[in-house]
Each structure stands twice: as structure tokens, then as C-alpha cells.
Scaffold this motif. Structure first.
Motif, PDB file in Angstrom:
ATOM      1  N   ASP A 249     -16.136  13.418  53.780  1.00 15.80           N
ATOM      2  CA  ASP A 249     -15.206  12.320  54.055  1.00 15.80           C
ATOM      3  C   ASP A 249     -14.202  12.130  52.922  1.00 15.80           C
ATOM      4  N   LYS A 250     -14.667  12.217  51.686  1.00 15.32           N
ATOM      5  CA  LYS A 250     -13.776  11.978  50.553  1.00 15.32           C
ATOM      6  C   LYS A 250     -12.787  13.122  50.361  1.00 15.32           C
ATOM      7  N   SER A 251     -13.197  14.359  50.587  1.00 14.08           N
ATOM      8  CA  SER A 251     -12.255  15.474  50.471  1.00 14.08           C
ATOM      9  C   SER A 251     -11.245  15.445  51.614  1.00 14.08           C
ATOM     10  N   ARG A 252     -11.689  15.100  52.802  1.00 17.61           N
ATOM     11  CA  ARG A 252     -10.755  14.972  53.919  1.00 17.61           C
ATOM     12  C   ARG A 252      -9.739  13.866  53.665  1.00 17.61           C
ATOM     13  N   ALA A 253     -10.163  12.804  53.017  1.00 17.74           N
ATOM     14  CA  ALA A 253      -9.240  11.712  52.706  1.00 17.74           C
ATOM     15  C   ALA A 253      -8.131  12.165  51.765  1.00 17.74           C
ATOM     16  N   LYS A 254      -8.407  13.217  50.985  1.00 21.10           N
ATOM     17  CA  LYS A 254      -7.390  13.772  50.089  1.00 21.10           C
ATOM     18  C   LYS A 254      -6.564  14.858  50.773  1.00 21.10           C
ATOM     19  N   GLY A 255      -6.845  15.113  52.050  1.00 19.26           N
ATOM     20  CA  GLY A 255      -6.123  16.153  52.779  1.00 19.26           C
ATOM     21  C   GLY A 255      -6.692  17.538  52.585  1.00 19.26           C
ATOM     22  N   ALA A 256      -7.853  17.632  51.938  1.00 18.63           N
ATOM     23  CA  ALA A 256      -8.489  18.923  51.701  1.00 18.63           C
ATOM     24  C   ALA A 256      -9.396  19.292  52.880  1.00 18.63           C
ATOM     25  N   ILE A 257      -9.885  20.518  52.858  1.00 14.86           N
ATOM     26  CA  ILE A 257     -10.667  21.064  53.968  1.00 14.86           C
ATOM     27  C   ILE A 257     -12.083  21.350  53.478  1.00 14.86           C
ATOM     28  N   PRO A 258     -13.069  20.550  53.890  1.00 21.77           N
ATOM     29  CA  PRO A 258     -14.450  20.793  53.474  1.00 21.77           C
ATOM     30  C   PRO A 258     -15.097  21.912  54.284  1.00 21.77           C
ATOM     31  N   VAL A 259     -15.969  22.670  53.636  1.00 22.85           N
ATOM     32  CA  VAL A 259     -16.733  23.735  54.285  1.00 22.85           C
ATOM     33  C   VAL A 259     -18.170  23.626  53.792  1.00 22.85           C
ATOM     34  N   LEU A 260     -19.103  23.484  54.699  1.00 22.66           N
ATOM     35  CA  LEU A 260     -20.517  23.420  54.328  1.00 22.66           C
ATOM     36  C   LEU A 260     -21.095  24.831  54.224  1.00 22.66           C
ATOM     37  N   VAL A 261     -21.919  25.072  53.194  1.00 23.86           N
ATOM     38  CA  VAL A 261     -22.532  26.376  52.963  1.00 23.86           C
ATOM     39  C   VAL A 261     -24.033  26.163  52.796  1.00 23.86           C
ATOM     40  N   THR A 262     -24.841  26.637  53.744  1.00 23.40           N
ATOM     41  CA  THR A 262     -26.286  26.476  53.621  1.00 23.40           C
ATOM     42  C   THR A 262     -26.804  27.277  52.425  1.00 23.40           C
ATOM     43  N   SER A 263     -27.959  26.885  51.921  1.00 24.01           N
ATOM     44  CA  SER A 263     -28.502  27.484  50.702  1.00 24.01           C
ATOM     45  C   SER A 263     -28.852  28.958  50.887  1.00 24.01           C
ATOM     46  N   VAL A 264     -28.537  29.752  49.875  1.00 26.25           N
ATOM     47  CA  VAL A 264     -28.941  31.155  49.881  1.00 26.25           C
ATOM     48  C   VAL A 264     -30.466  31.215  49.787  1.00 26.25           C
ATOM     49  N   GLU A 265     -31.063  32.158  50.510  1.00 29.72           N
ATOM     50  CA  GLU A 265     -32.527  32.255  50.539  1.00 29.72           C
ATOM     51  C   GLU A 265     -33.063  32.917  49.272  1.00 29.72           C
ATOM     52  N   ARG A 266     -34.275  32.509  48.880  1.00 28.02           N
ATOM     53  CA  ARG A 266     -34.949  33.086  47.727  1.00 28.02           C
ATOM     54  C   ARG A 266     -35.578  34.438  48.083  1.00 28.02           C
ATOM     55  N   ARG A 267     -36.016  35.137  47.067  1.00 24.43           N
ATOM     56  CA  ARG A 267     -36.673  36.438  47.263  1.00 24.43           C
ATOM     57  C   ARG A 267     -38.189  36.230  47.366  1.00 24.43           C
ATOM     58  N   HIS A 268     -38.606  35.694  48.504  1.00 27.40           N
ATOM     59  CA  HIS A 268     -40.028  35.480  48.765  1.00 27.40           C
ATOM     60  C   HIS A 268     -40.390  36.253  50.036  1.00 27.40           C
ATOM     61  N   PHE A 269     -41.165  37.301  49.889  1.00 31.42           N
ATOM     62  CA  PHE A 269     -41.562  38.130  51.020  1.00 31.42           C
ATOM     63  C   PHE A 269     -43.005  37.836  51.422  1.00 31.42           C
ATOM     64  N   ASP A 270     -43.282  37.957  52.725  1.00 33.52           N
ATOM     65  CA  ASP A 270     -44.656  37.783  53.189  1.00 33.52           C
ATOM     66  C   ASP A 270     -45.388  39.124  53.136  1.00 33.52           C
ATOM     67  N   GLY A 271     -46.635  39.147  53.591  1.00 35.05           N
ATOM     68  CA  GLY A 271     -47.439  40.358  53.538  1.00 35.05           C
ATOM     69  C   GLY A 271     -46.898  41.490  54.386  1.00 35.05           C
ATOM     70  N   ALA A 272     -46.045  41.149  55.354  1.00 37.68           N
ATOM     71  CA  ALA A 272     -45.457  42.165  56.226  1.00 37.68           C
ATOM     72  C   ALA A 272     -44.114  42.667  55.700  1.00 37.68           C
ATOM     73  N   GLY A 273     -43.725  42.171  54.517  1.00 38.60           N
ATOM     74  CA  GLY A 273     -42.461  42.619  53.937  1.00 38.60           C
ATOM     75  C   GLY A 273     -41.249  41.948  54.534  1.00 38.60           C
ATOM     76  N   ARG A 274     -41.443  40.770  55.101  1.00 38.04           N
ATOM     77  CA  ARG A 274     -40.326  39.994  55.645  1.00 38.04           C
ATOM     78  C   ARG A 274     -40.150  38.735  54.808  1.00 38.04           C
TER      79      ARG A 274
ATOM     80  N   LEU B 144     -25.198  30.664  54.995  1.00 40.08           N
ATOM     81  CA  LEU B 144     -25.638  31.603  53.975  1.00 40.08           C
ATOM     82  C   LEU B 144     -27.147  31.801  54.006  1.00 40.08           C
ATOM     83  N   THR B 145     -27.883  30.791  54.468  1.00 47.53           N
ATOM     84  CA  THR B 145     -29.329  30.967  54.621  1.00 47.53           C
ATOM     85  C   THR B 145     -29.614  32.115  55.584  1.00 47.53           C
ATOM     86  N   ALA B 146     -28.935  32.107  56.720  1.00 49.34           N
ATOM     87  CA  ALA B 146     -29.165  33.138  57.731  1.00 49.34           C
ATOM     88  C   ALA B 146     -28.671  34.502  57.265  1.00 49.34           C
ATOM     89  N   SER B 147     -27.462  34.555  56.695  1.00 42.30           N
ATOM     90  CA  SER B 147     -26.892  35.858  56.321  1.00 42.30           C
ATOM     91  C   SER B 147     -27.637  36.475  55.138  1.00 42.30           C
TER      92      SER B 147
END
Length: 286
Positions: free
Chosen positions: A150-175, A201-204
Motif C-alpha cells: 500500500d505504501k509503495s503504491r501510494a508513491k506510484g511505485a510497483i510492488p512485487v511479492l517474492v516468496t521465500s527461496v527454499e532451503r537445501r533440506h532433502f528427504d530420504g528419497a532425495g527430494r 521463488l519457493t516453487a522455482s
């Protein structure tokens, strides 16, 4: 005719020429000396600024911490002089603490119409034992993120949400085992509700880590052998933060999504499919 930023997805009115120099927490922009009319065009058409509000996964790191780097630090290698990155991401920040520290206010003091604000939090919002940073996904997390929007839009700027990058945690199946709980879904819901562009970014990153695998991902993260780098004589086993190669590849995911969605004009991007040497990253000395 005075310069104005064209609508999303269109080509910019003219080319802009700047030299981007990274600085801690921000990128300084210096004008290049240009012949004749080109210099006049450069002064009349400054670059659009892409501000990054985020945490340690996006932060800029100093040379004494190399090869550690954040994706916000690497993002400039994929943007032309038409789009200058100002990386305000702070290690340890959550959507709440970033605001409480006054960092959003610092961005709002300088952000202009047509600029962009990339908003990426979640890693530290999850810390339920730290009330200075914790937010609850369906309530306070969305409320704090809404303030950026809301505050960036009020300044005329364009907000973009970026989900968190995933950590390097693998399960026993290597996923990859997901580690961010309900936060990515909450951000996706907020983006849809407020009509904000979303870089998932979480998905990608999850897809990339699964494709590269358990061993292959080691060169992305701060998995270092003892003596491999002077700054880390004892090595490192950090499955959250990136070494230079990883920061570049995560920045590529962000830049590619921004390009493919038409968030920034196509002319603002470069080298999206090129091999980028790690020497392309700038580590400021202080």
C-alpha cells in the motif's frame, strides 16, 4: 519531451546509460560520460530503480564474507542500465522487523513513480520464539506485507511479492523437504487479493534443487571445505545461504520470472540464459 515510464511490458521510450556500482545494502549509480546528444538523453532519462526489501538470502555481503552472496546482490547482472538495483535487504530481517528498523521508511523516502519494490520475507517471520520478528501467516504476516504494498503504491511505485527461496533440506528419497510452512501460500493469497505481481521463488527454487539433486546443490549453498576459501578456514555447512554461483542462479530465477510475466520491459533484461561468471558479483569492502 520529458521522459515518462511506459506501461508494463512495453519498450522504454529511450535507452538510458548508467554504471551500476554495488554498495552495502544498496547499489550506487554513477553516470557515464557520453558523447554529444547521448549524454543529454542519459540525464533526461534516468534508470528505473528496482528496490529489494528482504532478508539474508537476498542481502549484499562484504568482501570479507565472500563467496557468500545474496540473490539481490547478484540481480544486477541480469538487468541492463535501464534498471538499477537498490538492494536494501537485511540479514535477519522479517516483514515486521524490517519495518520496525525503519528500513521501509528509508525506501519510501526515495522511491519514485515507476520504480519497483521486490518484497521477499518469510525465513525470519517463521521464528515463533522471537517476538521482534515473528508473524503469523494468515494474519500479521499479510498485514505487514500489505504495508509494503500500500505504501509503495501510494508513491506510484510497483510492488512485487517474492516468496521465500527454499532451503537445501532433502528427504530420504532425495527430494526437497519444504521448510516454509504456510508462509508461501499466504503470500500467494495476498498477491491475488491485492492484484500484485508474484514471483513464486519457493516453487522455482524447489524445482531447481530437485533437478540438481543432493550433491549438485552443494555448489549453490555455503557448503565449503576447510581451507577452500580464506574467509572460511574451517569450511561451512550452511544449507540456507548462497555462495556466488547459487546467488547468481537464484537471481536468474527472479529475473526470468519478472521478464516472463512482463513486470519490467523486456529491454531491461540481459543475459538471462548466459553462463555468468562468479566474478560478475561485486562484494563491497565495507
Amino acid at each position: 519531451m520529458p521522459f515518462s515510464r511506459r506501461p508494463l511490458g512495453q519498450q522504454p521510450a529511450s535507452r538510458r546509460f548508467v554504471l551500476r556500482a554495488a554498495a552495502t545494502g544498496a547499489a550506487a549509480t554513477l553516470a557515464i560520460a557520453l558523447p554529444g546528444g547521448a549524454a543529454a538523453r542519459a540525464s533526461a532519462a534516468p534508470p528505473v530503480h528496482v528496490y529489494v526489501a528482504g532478508d539474508s538470502t537476498a542481502s549484499t555481503y562484504v568482501s570479507s564474507l565472500a563467496p557468500r552472496a545474496g540473490w539481490g546482490q547478484a540481480l544486477p547482472v541480469f538487468l541492463t542500465a535501464d534498471a538499477s538495483v537498490v538492494n536494501m535487504a537485511k540479514s535477519g530481517a522479517s516483514s515486521k522487523s524490517f519495518i520496525d528498523l525503519g528500513l521501509l521508511d528509508r525506501i519510501l523516502a526515495v522511491i519514485k513513480r515507476g520504480d519497483y519494490l521486490l518484497i521477499s520475507f518469510g525465513h525470519n517471520d517463521e521464528k515463533i520464539d522471537d517476538p521482534s520478528r515473528y508473524t503469523e501467516p494468515s494474519t500479521t504476516y499479510k498485514q505487514y506485507l500489505s504495508r509494503y504494498i500500500d505504501k509503495s503504491r501510494a508513491k506510484g511505485a510497483i510492488p512485487v511479492l517474492v516468496t521465500s527461496v527454499e532451503r537445501r533440506h532433502f528427504d530420504g528419497a532425495g527430494r526437497i523437504s519444504t521448510s516454509h510452512g504456510a508462509y508461501p501460500a499466504a503470500m500467494r493469497e495476498l498477491a491475488a487479493a491485492k492484484g500484485v505481481s508474484l514471483v513464486d521463488l519457493t516453487a522455482s527454487s524447489t524445482a531447481l534443487w530437485n533437478r540438481v539433486g543432493v550433491e549438485g546443490t552443494k555448489k549453490y549453498f555455503m557448503i565449503l571445505k576447510a581451507g577452500q576459501y580464506p574467509n572460511y578456514p574451517d569450511g561451512s555447512q550452511d544449507n540456507t545461504h548462497f555462495q556466488a554461483f547459487g546467488a547468481i542462479e537464484v537471481a536468474r530465477l527472479v529475473a526470468t520470472a519478472l521478464h516472463n510475466q512482463g513486470v519490467l520491459p523486456s529491454a531491461d533484461f540481459r543475459r538471462l540464459t548466459d553462463t555468468i561468471p562468479t566474478s560478475s558479483i561485486v562484494w563491497p569492502t565495507t
